[in-house]
Design a protein around this motif. Sequence first.
Motif, PDB file in Angstrom:
ATOM      1  N   MET A   1       0.844  -1.180   0.000  1.00  0.00           N
ATOM      2  CA  MET A   1       0.000   0.000   0.000  1.00  0.00           C
ATOM      3  C   MET A   1       0.889   1.243   0.000  1.00  0.00           C
ATOM      4  SD  MET A   1      -3.191  -1.211   0.361  1.00  0.00           S
ATOM      5  CE  MET A   1      -4.388  -0.405   1.342  1.00  0.00           C
ATOM      6  N   ILE A   2       0.381   2.256  -0.703  1.00  0.00           N
ATOM      7  CA  ILE A   2       1.060   3.545  -0.722  1.00  0.00           C
ATOM      8  C   ILE A   2      -0.018   4.618  -0.607  1.00  0.00           C
ATOM      9  CG2 ILE A   2       1.054   3.838  -3.243  1.00  0.00           C
ATOM     10  CD1 ILE A   2       3.955   4.980  -2.866  1.00  0.00           C
ATOM     11  N   TYR A   3       0.336   5.749  -0.026  1.00  0.00           N
ATOM     12  CA  TYR A   3      -0.637   6.806   0.182  1.00  0.00           C
ATOM     13  C   TYR A   3      -0.797   7.646  -1.084  1.00  0.00           C
ATOM     14  CZ  TYR A   3      -3.416  10.371   2.414  1.00  0.00           C
ATOM     15  OH  TYR A   3      -4.449  11.217   2.737  1.00  0.00           O
ATOM     16  N   SER A   4      -2.040   7.698  -1.589  1.00  0.00           N
ATOM     17  CA  SER A   4      -2.374   8.506  -2.760  1.00  0.00           C
ATOM     18  C   SER A   4      -2.872   9.864  -2.287  1.00  0.00           C
ATOM     19  CB  SER A   4      -3.460   7.814  -3.584  1.00  0.00           C
ATOM     20  OG  SER A   4      -4.004   8.700  -4.534  1.00  0.00           O
ATOM     21  N   LEU A   5      -2.204  10.916  -2.725  1.00  0.00           N
ATOM     22  CA  LEU A   5      -2.627  12.262  -2.356  1.00  0.00           C
ATOM     23  C   LEU A   5      -3.936  12.643  -3.037  1.00  0.00           C
ATOM     24  CD1 LEU A   5       0.886  13.938  -2.415  1.00  0.00           C
ATOM     25  CD2 LEU A   5      -0.541  13.554  -0.405  1.00  0.00           C
ATOM     26  N   LEU A   6      -4.196  12.105  -4.228  1.00  0.00           N
ATOM     27  CA  LEU A   6      -5.446  12.397  -4.928  1.00  0.00           C
ATOM     28  C   LEU A   6      -6.640  11.752  -4.235  1.00  0.00           C
ATOM     29  CD1 LEU A   6      -4.431  12.044  -8.698  1.00  0.00           C
ATOM     30  CD2 LEU A   6      -4.839  14.145  -7.400  1.00  0.00           C
ATOM     31  N   GLN A   7      -6.465  10.488  -3.842  1.00  0.00           N
ATOM     32  CA  GLN A   7      -7.566   9.758  -3.215  1.00  0.00           C
ATOM     33  C   GLN A   7      -7.617   9.949  -1.700  1.00  0.00           C
ATOM     34  OE1 GLN A   7      -8.105   5.718  -4.641  1.00  0.00           O
ATOM     35  NE2 GLN A   7      -6.812   6.189  -6.402  1.00  0.00           N
ATOM     36  N   LYS A   8      -6.543  10.527  -1.143  1.00  0.00           N
ATOM     37  CA  LYS A   8      -6.443  10.778   0.298  1.00  0.00           C
ATOM     38  C   LYS A   8      -6.613   9.499   1.125  1.00  0.00           C
ATOM     39  CE  LYS A   8      -7.889  15.630   0.096  1.00  0.00           C
ATOM     40  NZ  LYS A   8      -6.873  15.995  -0.774  1.00  0.00           N
ATOM     41  N   LYS A   9      -5.985   8.426   0.632  1.00  0.00           N
ATOM     42  CA  LYS A   9      -6.014   7.145   1.351  1.00  0.00           C
ATOM     43  C   LYS A   9      -4.918   6.240   0.781  1.00  0.00           C
ATOM     44  CE  LYS A   9      -9.271   4.755  -1.657  1.00  0.00           C
ATOM     45  NZ  LYS A   9     -10.479   3.957  -1.732  1.00  0.00           N
ATOM     46  N   GLU A  10      -4.649   5.164   1.514  1.00  0.00           N
ATOM     47  CA  GLU A  10      -3.691   4.191   1.015  1.00  0.00           C
ATOM     48  C   GLU A  10      -4.335   3.368  -0.090  1.00  0.00           C
ATOM     49  OE1 GLU A  10      -2.105   1.860   4.257  1.00  0.00           O
ATOM     50  OE2 GLU A  10      -0.495   3.308   4.533  1.00  0.00           O
ATOM     51  N   VAL A  11      -3.554   3.105  -1.133  1.00  0.00           N
ATOM     52  CA  VAL A  11      -4.042   2.322  -2.261  1.00  0.00           C
ATOM     53  C   VAL A  11      -3.106   1.137  -2.479  1.00  0.00           C
ATOM     54  CG1 VAL A  11      -5.181   4.291  -3.368  1.00  0.00           C
ATOM     55  CG2 VAL A  11      -2.810   3.774  -3.931  1.00  0.00           C
ATOM     56  N   PRO A  12      -3.633   0.030  -3.004  1.00  0.00           N
ATOM     57  CA  PRO A  12      -2.783  -1.139  -3.249  1.00  0.00           C
ATOM     58  C   PRO A  12      -1.786  -0.901  -4.379  1.00  0.00           C
ATOM     59  CG  PRO A  12      -5.076  -1.596  -3.849  1.00  0.00           C
ATOM     60  CD  PRO A  12      -5.031  -0.215  -3.306  1.00  0.00           C
ATOM     61  N   VAL A  13      -0.664  -1.592  -4.293  1.00  0.00           N
ATOM     62  CA  VAL A  13       0.372  -1.488  -5.311  1.00  0.00           C
ATOM     63  C   VAL A  13       0.676  -2.861  -5.884  1.00  0.00           C
ATOM     64  CG1 VAL A  13       1.473   0.557  -4.316  1.00  0.00           C
ATOM     65  CG2 VAL A  13       2.236  -1.714  -3.611  1.00  0.00           C
ATOM     66  N   SER A  14       1.225  -2.860  -7.079  1.00  0.00           N
ATOM     67  CA  SER A  14       1.796  -4.073  -7.646  1.00  0.00           C
ATOM     68  C   SER A  14       3.270  -3.795  -7.860  1.00  0.00           C
ATOM     69  CB  SER A  14       1.096  -4.479  -8.944  1.00  0.00           C
ATOM     70  OG  SER A  14       1.178  -3.447  -9.884  1.00  0.00           O
ATOM     71  N   ILE A  15       4.068  -4.844  -7.747  1.00  0.00           N
ATOM     72  CA  ILE A  15       5.511  -4.684  -7.809  1.00  0.00           C
ATOM     73  C   ILE A  15       6.081  -5.661  -8.826  1.00  0.00           C
ATOM     74  CG2 ILE A  15       7.650  -4.862  -6.486  1.00  0.00           C
ATOM     75  CD1 ILE A  15       5.900  -4.046  -4.043  1.00  0.00           C
ATOM     76  N   VAL A  16       6.934  -5.140  -9.697  1.00  0.00           N
ATOM     77  CA  VAL A  16       7.590  -5.954 -10.717  1.00  0.00           C
ATOM     78  C   VAL A  16       9.075  -6.017 -10.371  1.00  0.00           C
ATOM     79  CG1 VAL A  16       8.149  -6.139 -13.167  1.00  0.00           C
ATOM     80  CG2 VAL A  16       5.905  -5.278 -12.468  1.00  0.00           C
ATOM     81  N   LYS A  17       9.594  -7.242 -10.322  1.00  0.00           N
ATOM     82  CA  LYS A  17      11.003  -7.464  -9.982  1.00  0.00           C
ATOM     83  C   LYS A  17      11.789  -7.792 -11.246  1.00  0.00           C
ATOM     84  CE  LYS A  17      13.926 -10.720  -7.459  1.00  0.00           C
ATOM     85  NZ  LYS A  17      13.942 -11.920  -6.608  1.00  0.00           N
ATOM     86  N   GLN A  18      12.951  -7.127 -11.403  1.00  0.00           N
ATOM     87  CA  GLN A  18      13.852  -7.405 -12.516  1.00  0.00           C
ATOM     88  C   GLN A  18      15.274  -7.463 -11.966  1.00  0.00           C
ATOM     89  OE1 GLN A  18      12.826  -3.820 -14.713  1.00  0.00           O
ATOM     90  NE2 GLN A  18      12.214  -5.110 -16.427  1.00  0.00           N
ATOM     91  N   THR A  19      16.037  -8.455 -12.405  1.00  0.00           N
ATOM     92  CA  THR A  19      17.446  -8.529 -12.042  1.00  0.00           C
ATOM     93  C   THR A  19      18.250  -8.235 -13.294  1.00  0.00           C
ATOM     94  OG1 THR A  19      16.955 -10.175 -10.360  1.00  0.00           O
ATOM     95  CG2 THR A  19      19.244  -9.992 -11.044  1.00  0.00           C
ATOM     96  N   GLN A  20      19.256  -7.387 -13.137  1.00  0.00           N
ATOM     97  CA  GLN A  20      20.072  -7.029 -14.293  1.00  0.00           C
ATOM     98  C   GLN A  20      21.537  -6.887 -13.881  1.00  0.00           C
ATOM     99  OE1 GLN A  20      18.223  -3.481 -15.752  1.00  0.00           O
ATOM    100  NE2 GLN A  20      18.457  -2.381 -13.858  1.00  0.00           N
ATOM    101  N   PHE A  21      22.406  -7.216 -14.797  1.00  0.00           N
ATOM    102  CA  PHE A  21      23.840  -7.047 -14.588  1.00  0.00           C
ATOM    103  C   PHE A  21      24.194  -5.603 -14.923  1.00  0.00           C
ATOM    104  CE2 PHE A  21      28.219  -6.994 -16.139  1.00  0.00           C
ATOM    105  CZ  PHE A  21      28.883  -7.518 -15.036  1.00  0.00           C
ATOM    106  N   ILE A  22      24.881  -4.919 -14.004  1.00  0.00           N
ATOM    107  CA  ILE A  22      25.232  -3.509 -14.221  1.00  0.00           C
ATOM    108  C   ILE A  22      26.643  -3.387 -14.791  1.00  0.00           C
ATOM    109  CG2 ILE A  22      25.503  -1.242 -13.132  1.00  0.00           C
ATOM    110  CD1 ILE A  22      22.601  -2.325 -13.285  1.00  0.00           C
ATOM    111  N   ASN A  23      27.621  -3.836 -14.022  1.00  0.00           N
ATOM    112  CA  ASN A  23      29.015  -3.825 -14.471  1.00  0.00           C
ATOM    113  C   ASN A  23      29.823  -4.732 -13.547  1.00  0.00           C
ATOM    114  OD1 ASN A  23      29.737  -2.289 -12.130  1.00  0.00           O
ATOM    115  ND2 ASN A  23      29.301  -0.388 -13.222  1.00  0.00           N
TER     116      ASN A  23
END
Length: 165
Positions: A1-23
């Motif tokens: 959950m994250i707080y939405s300033l527009l909705q003035k309440k916490e809203v659910p989130v989805s999270i995408v995980k990516q692994t990458q080689f940097i250097n």
Amino acid sequence: MIYSLLQKKEVPVSIVKQTQFINDEIGDMTRYSVYDDAQKKFVGYLDLKDTKNGAKVLYIKNEEPKLYKQFGQLADQIEVEHCLKRGIDKPYIHSVAARDTYIKHFLRGKRFINEGINIYLDYLTKNLVKGEKIMTDFLGCQKMYMPINMINKIKDKIKRNPLLK
């Protein structure tokens, strides 16, 4: 959950995980991209590097600070969950605060390796007036960590509402 300033309440989130080689110096990095689940809107991301006993936070970015707040708390939970999923029950999670974010990190519960900074910030935050801005640029780059009491509070939150599937 994250707080939405527009909705003035916490809203659910989805999270995408990516692994990458940097250097060769950094090696693999894991990026967690956060989206407002209802709006399908990109909110921001968190970059982590695995360490032997936890994780190093490379970068946290709320891309929509005028629409969402408490992104740091969400990132803290992702950090702990990431380590738990790796089988690390008592992780050491460390990072370096961005310029002028020291107070925000301190108020959330993070602590600095340099104990003098913790004492100074404790004094400042006890006398802080709402809306007052405190400049911390003069402190330079300072390493910080997530204390075990903060990790334990987040672990309790994870039991009720995990973010990572």
